[in-house]
Design an enzyme around this catalytic site. Structure first.
Site, PDB file in Angstrom:
ATOM      1  N   GLY A 254       0.805  -1.217   0.000  1.00 33.31           N
ATOM      2  CA  GLY A 254       0.000   0.000   0.000  1.00 33.31           C
ATOM      3  C   GLY A 254       0.838   1.266   0.000  1.00 33.31           C
ATOM      4  CG  ASP A 279      12.213  -5.056  -3.014  1.00 40.11           C
ATOM      5  OD1 ASP A 279      13.326  -5.588  -2.793  1.00 40.11           O
ATOM      6  OD2 ASP A 279      12.089  -4.034  -3.701  1.00 40.11           O
TER       7      ASP A 279
END
Ligand SMILES: [Zn+2]
Length: 394
Positions: A254, A279
């Site tokens: 988000g 990531d």
């Protein structure tokens, strides 16, 4: 001691259905059966986990992941990678690709060696399923949080040395196709069984098509660090959205991608075109505060990890269970689709989908038991309870 485990009463998410009041039987590290708790009885002597009110999903697989709990894949040697493997269990992650960033050749070689040295048959840790080499052959104009000094044009001698040293463990390599030799290297990687992933790139649409034609099957963190979606000048992100046969990694926190753009990408790509990644950096799981990340001083506040200006994103602190929760809430996708994006698609990328990535009899018993808010109550690795939150039943 019994090596039989039965997880009973939860909503069991298989590749095709959600079985309410389901059961998963594990034996000798494998899934023996999955179905309705009314139809399948655990064998006598099984350890029983009461999963009523919870969701049982396949263990998550993170194919783009740099670190956790203060340790970085490249900074703390094999011992650091072993700690990372253990730290990942509390997020329901049971397998991952150790992911490097742009660095000097010797450092990348060392990361490969350390990763191999850290592989062990440790049921109390997530499994190392190989490596994702992110860079160093990327476009410095789209470097993101990658250090500029580690970035360079494709070098075939170096790349072959890495491939040789890793002996089949490099599953994904991120590369910018527009660099000199970029398309040729994509071809070489595809021939070597490595999935070339386009990213950290300013490729235009035509160059993206040439990359797909050369064998690129994947895009590194769609929308982040790549040329974008412009209606007169469509860039790499537009090509990834529009072209079949290329799977988009998505950082679903988000923060890196607006939830509405996640929803747009989901509509364009569907379940076979997307994979959830974190990531994550060494700041994953350490909570709010100030940290050093390589050469950078960073601050973490909730899902936001930035440089000290509080604005420039400096990597992610996302976890796979949260990524799955966000994917469901941002797009309305089903739990079946979320499991596909967080487990089966990544398992395919790692070449282990025949034994991991879904709840299916015969596959490895790698499972995540989630509370209704997607927090992890138990992580099962090879049929063993490898993580259990304090106070969880059984
Ligand atoms: Zn990365």
């Amino acid at each position: 001691m019994s090596d039989r485990l039965a997880i009973k009463g939860g909503a069991v998410v298989t590749a095709n259905e959600v079985i309410e009041n389901g059961v998963v039987l594990c034996e000798d590290g494998r899934i023996k059966a999955a179905g309705s708790a009314d139809a399948i009885e655990p064998e006598p002597g099984s350890r029983i986990i009461d999963a009523a009110g919870r969701v049982v999903m396949p263990g998550f697989i993170d194919t783009h992941f740099h670190g956790s709990g203060g340790d970085d894949v490249m900074a703390n040697g094999a011992e650091g990678i072993r700690r990372i493997s253990r730290a990942l269990l509390k997020f329901g992650t049971t397998g991952y690709l150790a992911t490097t960033i742009a660095a000097r050749h010797e450092e990348l070689m060392r990361a490969v060696e350390d990763t191999i040295a850290a592989e062990e048959d440790d049921p109390s840790a997530a499994g190392i399923l190989g490596l994702h080499i992110e860079g160093p052959y990327i476009n410095p104009k789209f470097k993101g949080a990658q250090p500029e000094w580690g970035i360079r044009d494709p070098n075939f001698d170096e790349c072959n040395q890495l491939l040789d040293a890793a002996a089949g463990r490099i599953k994904i390599m991120t590369i910018a196709p527009e660099l000199p030799g970029g398309l040729e290297m994509i071809r070489m990687l595809a021939d070597a069984g490595v999935a070339p992933s386009v990213g950290h790139s300013e490729a235009d649409y035509d160059t993206a098509l040439a990359a797909i034609d050369a064998g690129a099957t994947r895009a590194t963190h769609l929308f982040n660090a790549m040329s974008g979606v412009h209606h007169r000048k469509p860039g790499l992100a537009a090509a990834v959205l529009n072209e079949p046969g290329i799977q988009a990694e998505m950082i679903c926190d988000g923060v890196h991608v607006n939830p509405r753009m996640v929803s747009l990408a989901w509509k364009a790509k569907g379940r076979d075109g997307m994979a959830l990644i974190t990531d994550a950096t060494a700041a994953q799981g350490v909570g709010d505060g100030l940290f050093m990340l390589g050469d950078f001083r960073i601050q973490v506040r909730g899902p936001l990890c930035t440089l000290m200006d509080g604005v420039t994103i400096a990597g992610s602190v996302l976890t796979m269970n949260r990524a799955a929760a966000n994917a469901v809430s941002f797009t309305g996708m089903s739990l079946i689709d979320a499991a596909h994006l967080a487990s089966l698609a990544p398992a395919e990328a790692c070449g282990v989908a025949h034994r991991k990535g879904s709840i299916e009899s015969g596959k490895d018993a790698d499972l995540a038991i989630l509370n209704p808010d997607f927090s992890v109550s138990h992580t099962i690795r090879d049929g063993v309870v490898a993580y259990q939150v304090n106070g969880a039943s059984q």
